[in-house]
Design an enzyme around this catalytic site. Structure first.
Site, short mmCIF file in Angstrom:
data_model
loop_
_atom_site.label_atom_id
_atom_site.label_comp_id
_atom_site.label_asym_id
_atom_site.label_seq_id
_atom_site.Cartn_x
_atom_site.Cartn_y
_atom_site.Cartn_z
N SER A 219 44.97 36.40 43.44
CA SER A 219 43.87 36.43 42.59
C SER A 219 42.89 36.32 42.27
O SER A 219 42.84 35.57 41.95
CB SER A 219 44.11 38.33 41.39
N LYS A 220 41.38 36.50 42.12
CA LYS A 220 40.56 36.03 42.08
C LYS A 220 40.95 35.62 40.21
O LYS A 220 40.14 33.78 40.21
CB LYS A 220 39.18 36.36 41.42
N ARG A 221 41.29 36.23 39.64
CA ARG A 221 41.49 35.34 38.24
C ARG A 221 42.40 33.60 38.28
O ARG A 221 42.88 33.43 36.70
CB ARG A 221 42.33 36.80 37.38
N GLU A 222 43.28 34.28 39.16
CA GLU A 222 43.88 32.19 38.98
C GLU A 222 43.47 30.78 38.88
O GLU A 222 43.89 30.09 38.25
CB GLU A 222 44.58 32.68 40.28
#
Length: 549
Positions: free
Chosen positions: A256-259
């Site tokens: 996910s982009k949160r990484e």
RNA sequence: GGCCCCAUCGUCUAGGCAGGUCUAGGACACCGGGUUUUCAACCCGGCAACAGGGGUUCGAAUCCCCUUGGGGCUACCA
């Protein structure tokens, strides 16, 4: 089955195209190309809160970079437009009205807060939350009255509750949902926009989509969507569905982009003496915002994250397609690798070109189980594609890369660039080529010397040898690769040393590092004058009075 | 919690639907060796898997059931 295949990619424009979306796009595209069908790009911008104006543009650019083109959609046009859902409001309204008139949908006046409460109450229940359909549907007048009072008005689809809902999936076969399992869902929000579950069904029908390839996360939406399809379009044949497995990150959970922010945060916490004011400045955010980020209360936007990571020299895991571009991956690599995430040609082939992928692609060979995004394998794929791609094309890729990372190497003309590529044989990414050849574009005086390299190389009589190399280079008649090689090998032999003892000091002297293209090429390309200049600087810097010159 | 999906080397997977030819094949990673002017690249070799338990069958990685594990969904997001 004389029908022409029509597939679509329907991103919601909330940011950059990430690997998951790219894979979905790719599979739909491959199937359309494989069958000679049509591939549609449809922008699902029905959420006013989340859409950003530039995101659709960005997604299109990312698709183009990958080599994925669309037959219908923004820019391309087509007979089924408009292709932005926000411009199709009147169409959705018409179908909503139809459903309302036929009593297949009904008005609701619950506020989000009301619903939260209902859900909370239902927490202990065995079946979980299900929206309770009212005994009689509110009238148009009721809705009008509520609207005039400024109250929330939504429309819900009355999902048939008396029969099992069966989904036929190309990957998973028949999946049955028990009667009552799917409760009435909202099809029109209080702001008048349709929800995804509604707009998608309407558009797939109107755009004559025959195959929907999408992530497994949509599997549970499908029974509801199909019921909606029947309510709307009766017996018209719905698209065939193929639900792909999910891609998992190699750093743990779901990709996910949160990484990226997560990785940056971890790094910030590990670095002892961070200058927070400067960091906030670099990221274009206030000290308060940075503080909130560090405390886990807020997350700055992507450009800020990227800038801060660059400032700290922290590599972030690539998630978005542009991240891979900036890390020096080829679009050919990405397409090949993404295609193999949850699909395979059924034989041992792995490294495949576009044409091969198209020729071999088949929806029936999608795998059911989730796959992990293995970055090590990606690098290996990139190495292969760099070797394999046609030279002119590789040069263009390199040029694009140098431009986006703002490298001084971008100053090279085509001929030089080709030469640089050829002396960087075995490069794993375009970033390797950039790193290895930057020294050619640096100023002698401002060349940075890697401490470790200096320590490792300049010991013993390395300085003396370098001085000798300098004199021999200065004395050469013709400054050719062969000449340089003969000289260096001769000197090594004469001193009974390995070539490394002679070449390494020279390498560090001219490029500041132990990593460079082959030394003969490097020296030749730098030129005699510049090489001597750099050797002199190195001798001055690392030599002692006794053995320098 | 409920619903849905999935399960072969560390990873991606072939094989599974049409059970025997699977002492389970390939690739990446890893380990050992070679080549070598650095980093790579390259060459040779090696390690390594059918989640567990029940069935069905002469025979199961392959079919069925259970357990366990993983994932997804459970929004006026898509």
């Amino acid at each position: 089955m004389s029908d022409k295949v029509v597939t679509r990619f329907a991103p919601s424009p909330t940011g950059y195209l990430h690997v998951g979306g790219a894979r979905t796009a790719l599979f739909n595209w491959l199937w359309a190309r494989r069958t000679g069908g049509t591939f549609i790009l449809r922008i699902e911008d029905t959420d006013q809160k989340r859409n950003t104006p530039t995101a659709a543009r960005q997604v299109m650019d990312d698709l183009k970079w990958l080599g994925i083109d669309w037959d219908e959609g923004p820019e391309a046009g087509g007979p089924n437009g408009p292709y932005l859902q926000s411009q199709r409001r009147d169409i959705y309204d018409k179908y909503i009205k139809q459903l309302l008139d036929e009593k297949k949908a009904y008005y609701c006046f619950d506020t989000p807060e009301d619903l939260d409460e209902l859900r909370k109450k239902a927490e202990g229940d065995k079946g979980g939350f299900a929206y309770q359909r009212p005994g009689s549907f509110p009238s148009e007048a009721d809705a009008e009255a509520a609207r005039s009072r400024g109250e929330s008005v939504t429309v819900r689809f009355a999902v048939p509750q008396d029969e099992p809902l069966v989904v036929k999936d190309l990957v998973r076969g028949e999946i049955t949902f028990a009667p009552g399992e799917i409760s009435d869902f909202i099809i029109q929000k209080s702001d008048g926009f349709p929800t995804y579950n509604f707009a998608c069904v309407v558009d797939d029908c109107l755009m004559k989509v025959t195959h929907v390839v999408r992530g497994q996360e949509h599997l549970n939406n499908t029974p509801g969507q199909q019921a909606l399809w029947r309510a709307l379009f009766g017996d018209a044949e719905p698209p065939r569905y193929a639900h792909m497995s999910v891609t998992i990150s190699d750093s743990g959970g779901k990709l996910s982009k949160r990484e990226r922010p997560k990785a940056l945060l971890t790094a910030i916490k590990q670095i002892q003496d961070t200058d927070f004011d400067k960091l906030a400045n670099v990221g274009g955010i206030s000290a308060e915002q940075l503080n909130a980020f560090i405390k886990g209360k807020a997350v700055p936007d992507m450009p800020s994250i990227d800038a801060m990571a660059e400032f700290l020299g922290v590599p972030l895991p690539e998630i978005n397609i542009v991240d891979f571009f900036k890390s020096g991956y080829l679009p050919e690599t990405m397409v090949n690798f993404l295609a193999l995430l949850g699909w395979n040609p059924g034989d041992d082939r792995e490294i495949m070109r576009f044409e091969e992928l198209i020729e071999a692609f088949d929806l029936t060979r999608l795998s059911k189980s989730n796959s992990l995004f293995d970055r090590k394998k990606l690098i290996s794929f990139n190495t292969e594609h760099i070797k394999m791609v046609e030279s002119g094309r590789l040069r263009e890729h390199l040029r694009d890369y140098l431009k986006i990372v703002d490298s001084p190497v971008a100053a090279a003309d085509d001929e030089l660039l080709s030469k640089l590529i050829s002396i960087c044989e075995g490069a794993r990414t375009l970033a390797d080529i950039d790193r290895k050849t930057r020294f050619l574009f640096a100023e002698a005086d401002s060349l940075k010397y890697d401490e470790k390299a200096v320590r490792k190389v300049f010991k013993g009589d390395a300085v003396a040898i370098l001085a000798e190399v300098r004199d021999k280079l200065a004395a050469m008649d013709e400054f050719t690769e062969q000449g340089i090689e003969d000289m260096l090998r001769g000197l090594a032999e004469e001193k009974q040393l390995g070539l490394g003892k002679v070449a390494q000091p020279l390498r560090v002297a001219i490029c500041g590092n132990t990593i460079s293209p082959p030394i003969f090429d490097s020296v030749r390309m730098l030129g005699r004058e510049e090489t001597l200049k750099r050797i002199d600087i190195a001798l001055r810097k690392f030599g002692t009075d006794g053995n320098a010159e």
